[in-house]
Motif scaffolding. Structure first.
Motif, short mmCIF file in Angstrom:
data_model
loop_
_atom_site.label_atom_id
_atom_site.label_comp_id
_atom_site.label_asym_id
_atom_site.label_seq_id
_atom_site.Cartn_x
_atom_site.Cartn_y
_atom_site.Cartn_z
N LEU A 168 6.69 -1.33 -1.72
CA LEU A 168 7.96 -0.61 -1.64
C LEU A 168 9.10 -1.60 -1.50
O LEU A 168 9.06 -2.49 -0.65
CB LEU A 168 7.96 0.34 -0.44
CG LEU A 168 9.20 1.20 -0.27
CD1 LEU A 168 9.31 2.24 -1.39
CD2 LEU A 168 9.18 1.90 1.09
N TYR A 169 10.11 -1.45 -2.37
CA TYR A 169 11.30 -2.30 -2.33
C TYR A 169 12.53 -1.46 -2.08
O TYR A 169 12.70 -0.40 -2.69
CB TYR A 169 11.49 -3.03 -3.67
CG TYR A 169 10.45 -4.09 -3.94
CD1 TYR A 169 10.67 -5.41 -3.58
CD2 TYR A 169 9.24 -3.76 -4.56
CE1 TYR A 169 9.72 -6.38 -3.83
CE2 TYR A 169 8.29 -4.72 -4.81
CZ TYR A 169 8.52 -6.03 -4.45
OH TYR A 169 7.58 -6.99 -4.69
N GLU A 173 0.83 -1.21 0.00
CA GLU A 173 0.00 0.00 0.00
C GLU A 173 0.87 1.26 0.00
O GLU A 173 0.65 2.17 0.79
CB GLU A 173 -0.97 0.00 1.19
CG GLU A 173 -1.96 -1.14 1.15
CD GLU A 173 -2.77 -1.20 -0.13
OE1 GLU A 173 -3.18 -0.15 -0.66
OE2 GLU A 173 -2.98 -2.32 -0.63
N PHE A 174 1.83 1.27 -0.88
CA PHE A 174 2.70 2.43 -1.01
C PHE A 174 2.39 3.13 -2.32
O PHE A 174 1.98 2.50 -3.29
CB PHE A 174 4.17 1.99 -0.99
CG PHE A 174 5.03 2.85 -0.13
CD1 PHE A 174 5.06 2.68 1.24
CD2 PHE A 174 5.77 3.88 -0.68
CE1 PHE A 174 5.83 3.49 2.05
CE2 PHE A 174 6.56 4.70 0.11
CZ PHE A 174 6.58 4.50 1.48
N ASP A 175 2.56 4.44 -2.34
CA ASP A 175 2.33 5.22 -3.55
C ASP A 175 3.41 6.30 -3.67
O ASP A 175 4.24 6.45 -2.78
CB ASP A 175 0.93 5.83 -3.56
CG ASP A 175 0.66 6.72 -2.35
OD1 ASP A 175 1.55 7.49 -1.95
OD2 ASP A 175 -0.45 6.65 -1.79
N GLU A 224 -2.74 11.62 -10.10
CA GLU A 224 -2.48 12.13 -8.76
C GLU A 224 -1.40 11.26 -8.12
O GLU A 224 -1.38 10.04 -8.31
CB GLU A 224 -3.75 12.09 -7.91
CG GLU A 224 -4.79 13.08 -8.39
CD GLU A 224 -5.99 13.11 -7.46
OE1 GLU A 224 -5.86 12.79 -6.26
OE2 GLU A 224 -7.08 13.45 -7.96
N GLU A 225 -0.52 11.89 -7.35
CA GLU A 225 0.61 11.17 -6.77
C GLU A 225 0.18 10.00 -5.91
O GLU A 225 0.83 8.97 -5.90
CB GLU A 225 1.50 12.15 -5.99
CG GLU A 225 2.17 13.13 -6.93
CD GLU A 225 3.07 14.14 -6.25
OE1 GLU A 225 3.06 14.23 -5.00
OE2 GLU A 225 3.78 14.83 -6.99
N ARG A 226 -0.95 10.11 -5.22
CA ARG A 226 -1.41 9.00 -4.38
C ARG A 226 -1.93 7.82 -5.21
O ARG A 226 -2.14 6.74 -4.69
CB ARG A 226 -2.45 9.47 -3.37
CG ARG A 226 -3.77 9.86 -3.96
CD ARG A 226 -4.77 10.24 -2.86
NE ARG A 226 -6.05 10.55 -3.41
CZ ARG A 226 -6.44 11.76 -3.80
NH1 ARG A 226 -5.61 12.78 -3.68
NH2 ARG A 226 -7.64 11.95 -4.29
N ASN A 227 -2.14 8.05 -6.51
CA ASN A 227 -2.61 6.98 -7.39
C ASN A 227 -1.49 6.33 -8.20
O ASN A 227 -1.75 5.40 -8.95
CB ASN A 227 -3.69 7.51 -8.34
CG ASN A 227 -4.95 7.90 -7.60
OD1 ASN A 227 -5.28 7.31 -6.58
ND2 ASN A 227 -5.63 8.91 -8.09
#
Length: 191
Positions: free
Chosen positions: A30-31, A8-10, A78-81
């Motif tokens: 996220l890696y 759940e990272f954006d 949008e950055e959150r998407n």
């Protein structure tokens, strides 16, 4: 070994990371890209980038070398998407409207990933599908351990087909960058 850190990272959360590590987001995960690549890995990236830079001088397309964030999302997202942010080892962008101060928005037309023991599964499986889905025209996976180069090109139905696998003493010619060629000796030249 690369480390999976969070789901759940954006891109919005990515920009708020406070350490100076290198990360990628793939499908919202996220890696951590630590540790840094080997010296030979970086040398191989430099060899390819140098040849591309000379070839593309004065032309419309622009070569890049990692680390540069590539946000695999439509312009205006949008950055959150934005759930996919990668740092290809070497890549070329021909549509300059994709370039902004934060990096690249949209898929580069030509991508080279230099596989390492920690990233090869991602390069051959996950990133291949990502670049295919977002519109990359040609994708090379360079394997310094095997001294091989796998070339994938966009075919019918916007799917990658493996064009060729090159080993020792081969000349690799790009399908997308007409006239660009590089030998395996140039790619794997020792330091």
């Amino acid at each position: 070994m690369e480390e999976f850190i969070s789901i759940e990272f954006d891109y919005e959360k990515y920009q708020k990371l406070e350490d100076e590590g290198r990360y990628e987001i793939i499908e919202g995960r996220l890696y951590n890209l630590a540790p840094s690549p080997s010296v030979f890995h970086q040398h191989v990236c430099g060899n390819i980038y140098h040849k591309l830079r000379i070839f593309l001088q004065g032309k419309e397309c622009v070569p890049f070398i990692s680390p540069v964030d590539v946000r695999l999302a439509p312009k205006g997202s949008e950055e959150r998407n934005i759930k996919n942010v990668v740092q290809p080892d070497v890549f070329v962008v021909c549509d300059k409207s994709k370039i902004d101060q934060k990096g690249i928005v949209g898929a580069p037309e030509f991508v080279v990933e230099v596989a390492s023991p920690n990233t090869s599964a991602r390069d051959y499986l996950i990133k291949l599908k990502l670049y295919e889905r977002y519109g990359t025209k040609e994708y090379w996976i360079v394997n310094p351990q095997e001294k091989s180069v796998a070339v994938f090109v966009k075919a019918k139905e916007d799917r990658f087909d493996i064009s060729s696998i090159f080993f020792h003493s081969a000349i690799i010619k790009s399908s997308f960058l007409s006239g660009f060629e590089i030998s395996t000796e140039e790619i794997f030249a020792e330091i």
